[in-house]
Design an enzyme around this catalytic site. Sequence first.
Site, PDB file in Angstrom:
ATOM      1  N   CYS A 114       5.694  10.954  46.413  1.00 14.70           N
ATOM      2  CA  CYS A 114       7.086  10.861  45.922  1.00 14.70           C
ATOM      3  C   CYS A 114       8.110  10.828  47.054  1.00 14.70           C
ATOM      4  O   CYS A 114       9.197  10.292  46.895  1.00 14.70           O
ATOM      5  CB  CYS A 114       7.392  12.036  45.009  1.00 14.70           C
ATOM      6  SG  CYS A 114       6.283  12.093  43.610  1.00 14.70           S
ATOM      7  N   HIS A 262      14.951  11.253  43.758  1.00 14.72           N
ATOM      8  CA  HIS A 262      13.667  10.719  43.295  1.00 14.72           C
ATOM      9  C   HIS A 262      13.562  11.034  41.804  1.00 14.72           C
ATOM     10  O   HIS A 262      13.857  12.153  41.377  1.00 14.72           O
ATOM     11  CB  HIS A 262      12.527  11.376  44.079  1.00 14.72           C
ATOM     12  CG  HIS A 262      11.215  11.293  43.375  1.00 14.72           C
ATOM     13  ND1 HIS A 262      10.686  10.095  42.944  1.00 14.72           N
ATOM     14  CD2 HIS A 262      10.340  12.258  42.982  1.00 14.72           C
ATOM     15  CE1 HIS A 262       9.545  10.336  42.329  1.00 14.72           C
ATOM     16  NE2 HIS A 262       9.318  11.633  42.333  1.00 14.72           N
ATOM     17  N   ASN A 292       8.447   8.017  36.119  1.00 20.15           N
ATOM     18  CA  ASN A 292       8.399   8.396  37.539  1.00 20.15           C
ATOM     19  C   ASN A 292       7.558   7.357  38.278  1.00 20.15           C
ATOM     20  O   ASN A 292       6.362   7.250  38.031  1.00 20.15           O
ATOM     21  CB  ASN A 292       7.783   9.798  37.632  1.00 20.15           C
ATOM     22  CG  ASN A 292       7.619  10.289  39.052  1.00 20.15           C
ATOM     23  OD1 ASN A 292       7.686   9.514  40.004  1.00 20.15           O
ATOM     24  ND2 ASN A 292       7.381  11.586  39.197  1.00 20.15           N
TER      25      ASN A 292
HETATM   26  O1  UT7 Z   1       7.213  13.333  41.128  1.00 17.20           O
HETATM   27  C1  UT7 Z   1       6.385  14.342  41.589  1.00 17.20           C
HETATM   28  C2  UT7 Z   1       6.900  15.632  41.229  1.00 17.20           C
HETATM   29  N1  UT7 Z   1       6.586  15.929  39.858  1.00 17.20           N
HETATM   30  C3  UT7 Z   1       7.382  16.694  39.176  1.00 17.20           C
HETATM   31  O2  UT7 Z   1       8.412  17.066  39.671  1.00 17.20           O
HETATM   32  C4  UT7 Z   1       6.969  17.113  37.803  1.00 17.20           C
HETATM   33  C5  UT7 Z   1       7.337  18.532  37.586  1.00 17.20           C
HETATM   34  N2  UT7 Z   1       6.868  19.084  36.322  1.00 17.20           N
HETATM   35  C6  UT7 Z   1       7.330  18.651  35.119  1.00 17.20           C
HETATM   36  O3  UT7 Z   1       8.122  17.740  35.058  1.00 17.20           O
HETATM   37  C7  UT7 Z   1       6.867  19.386  33.883  1.00 17.20           C
HETATM   38  O4  UT7 Z   1       6.101  20.502  34.262  1.00 17.20           O
HETATM   39  C8  UT7 Z   1       6.047  18.497  32.917  1.00 17.20           C
HETATM   40  C9  UT7 Z   1       6.976  17.509  32.252  1.00 17.20           C
HETATM   41  C10 UT7 Z   1       4.953  17.794  33.661  1.00 17.20           C
HETATM   42  C11 UT7 Z   1       5.405  19.336  31.826  1.00 17.20           C
HETATM   43  O5  UT7 Z   1       6.381  20.075  31.132  1.00 17.20           O
HETATM   44  P1  UT7 Z   1       6.163  21.639  30.880  1.00 17.20           P
HETATM   45  O6  UT7 Z   1       7.348  22.092  30.151  1.00 17.20           O
HETATM   46  O7  UT7 Z   1       5.891  22.275  32.206  1.00 17.20           O
HETATM   47  O8  UT7 Z   1       4.919  21.647  29.931  1.00 17.20           O
HETATM   48  P2  UT7 Z   1       3.489  22.364  30.112  1.00 17.20           P
HETATM   49  O9  UT7 Z   1       2.666  21.614  31.092  1.00 17.20           O
HETATM   50  O10 UT7 Z   1       3.699  23.818  30.348  1.00 17.20           O
HETATM   51  O11 UT7 Z   1       2.853  22.171  28.703  1.00 17.20           O
HETATM   52  C12 UT7 Z   1       3.439  22.782  27.520  1.00 17.20           C
HETATM   53  C13 UT7 Z   1       2.637  22.381  26.304  1.00 17.20           C
HETATM   54  C14 UT7 Z   1       1.145  22.618  26.471  1.00 17.20           C
HETATM   55  O12 UT7 Z   1       0.628  23.006  25.217  1.00 17.20           O
HETATM   56  P3  UT7 Z   1       0.357  24.559  24.878  1.00 17.20           P
HETATM   57  O13 UT7 Z   1      -0.633  25.015  25.908  1.00 17.20           O
HETATM   58  O14 UT7 Z   1       1.688  25.223  25.017  1.00 17.20           O
HETATM   59  O15 UT7 Z   1      -0.165  24.498  23.487  1.00 17.20           O
HETATM   60  C15 UT7 Z   1       0.581  21.254  26.808  1.00 17.20           C
HETATM   61  O16 UT7 Z   1      -0.759  21.103  26.439  1.00 17.20           O
HETATM   62  O17 UT7 Z   1       2.767  20.972  26.063  1.00 17.20           O
HETATM   63  C16 UT7 Z   1       1.474  20.364  25.992  1.00 17.20           C
HETATM   64  N3  UT7 Z   1       1.562  19.010  26.512  1.00 17.20           N
HETATM   65  C17 UT7 Z   1       1.934  17.942  25.767  1.00 17.20           C
HETATM   66  N4  UT7 Z   1       2.252  17.835  24.481  1.00 17.20           N
HETATM   67  C18 UT7 Z   1       2.603  16.602  24.029  1.00 17.20           C
HETATM   68  C19 UT7 Z   1       1.355  18.588  27.805  1.00 17.20           C
HETATM   69  N5  UT7 Z   1       1.572  17.266  27.885  1.00 17.20           N
HETATM   70  C20 UT7 Z   1       1.941  16.853  26.645  1.00 17.20           C
HETATM   71  C21 UT7 Z   1       2.297  15.600  26.115  1.00 17.20           C
HETATM   72  N6  UT7 Z   1       2.620  15.521  24.817  1.00 17.20           N
HETATM   73  N7  UT7 Z   1       2.348  14.479  26.868  1.00 17.20           N
END
Ligand code: UT7
Length: 335
Positions: A114, A262, A292
């Site tokens: 990134c 970014h 992204n």
């Molecule tokens: O460019 C490089 C740098 N990258 C970043 O800066 C990304 C930084 N991180 C993020 O943007 C966020 O952490 C994400 C968008 C990737 C994820 O969001 P989050 O709020 O951190 O979600 P999470 O990973 O904690 O997941 C929450 C829930 C989980 O379910 P449970 O365990 O609470 O039942 C996941 O399994 O959401 C679930 N989940 C989804 N549900 C529907 C994960 N991905 C998805 C999805 N659709 N695509």
Amino acid sequence: MYNSKISGLGYFVPDNVVTNDDLSKIMDTNDEWIQERTGIKERRHVIKGEDTTSTMGVKAARIAIERAGLDKDEIDFIVFATLSPDYYFPGPGVLVQRDLGIKTVGAIDIRNQCSGFVYGISLADQYIKSGMYRNVLVIGSELHSAGLDMTTRGRGVSVIFGDGAGAVVLSREEDNTKGILSTHLHSEGAHAEELSLIAPGMGKRWVLDILEDNDPNDESYYPYMNGQFVFKNAVVRFSEVIMEGLKANNLGPADIDLLIPHQANLRISQFVQKKFGLRDDQVYNNIMKYGNTTAASIPIALTEAWELGKIKEGDLVVLAAFGSGFTWGSAIIRW
Ligand code: UT7
């Protein structure tokens, strides 16, 4: 010592639009989750066989070179940033040299994910500052869709990333109050595996081990991201490195005309916007349309903002990135 300025810029994205609803047909996800957590509405995916990382980079580069008013043979050096190269080796820089039919200038590949584009323009800027080169082509391009786990198992990563390319030409600027005023780069390898793609690598598992295992469920071929940990680090590092750049130039947040972060996650951009007290029109975001695109996200956004007339001569434009490595960086530009 010279400065370097952006003399031409261009981008290319594939025509194929993939909406959140399209993804919900192939994995357990939904538009509401994706938009709420990331701001993304749709992204572009290459149709297999139509483009590669290097061919998209070439398309963006042609536009940038033309807008710089240069002949291709006036390009002195090529910098190519990507995490999704056409080949394991050689890198895409030489493919661009070949496909653009540029004479045998040097070409280097940047593997900083990134932050790759910010690292790339920093490198190019040093070559120009020293007087070694006059015009350097810097490309960021990614073909993520070819390597994502498009099943429910991979949904935490695969809904975020999209394909595309952006390019700039950096050219010698004699007035050292203009152009790239400074770049600041950082890394913290302690968190290398928190956002990574392990195979094929020459680490603990060698190619022969992978062949021997012949495991169709081998996840090491897919990107892994510890999303919340990355998010927490990103908001801190974005803010730090923007402040570092401003301070180094005796400037403050009030001097920013346009911030181009970014495009990692709209929530990260909004956090940074709030922290620096910037209005909506002072931060350019297009993650809603493209997802992204890693090393391509800043040059795509920069080009779009420029095409929309959002950047005027004399403006202070700030670029900032954070991602896998961890690596992060900023560039302070007087347009
Ligand atoms: O460019 C490089 C740098 N990258 C970043 O800066 C990304 C930084 N991180 C993020 O943007 C966020 O952490 C994400 C968008 C990737 C994820 O969001 P989050 O709020 O951190 O979600 P999470 O990973 O904690 O997941 C929450 C829930 C989980 O379910 P449970 O365990 O609470 O039942 C996941 O399994 O959401 C679930 N989940 C989804 N549900 C529907 C994960 N991905 C998805 C999805 N659709 N695509």
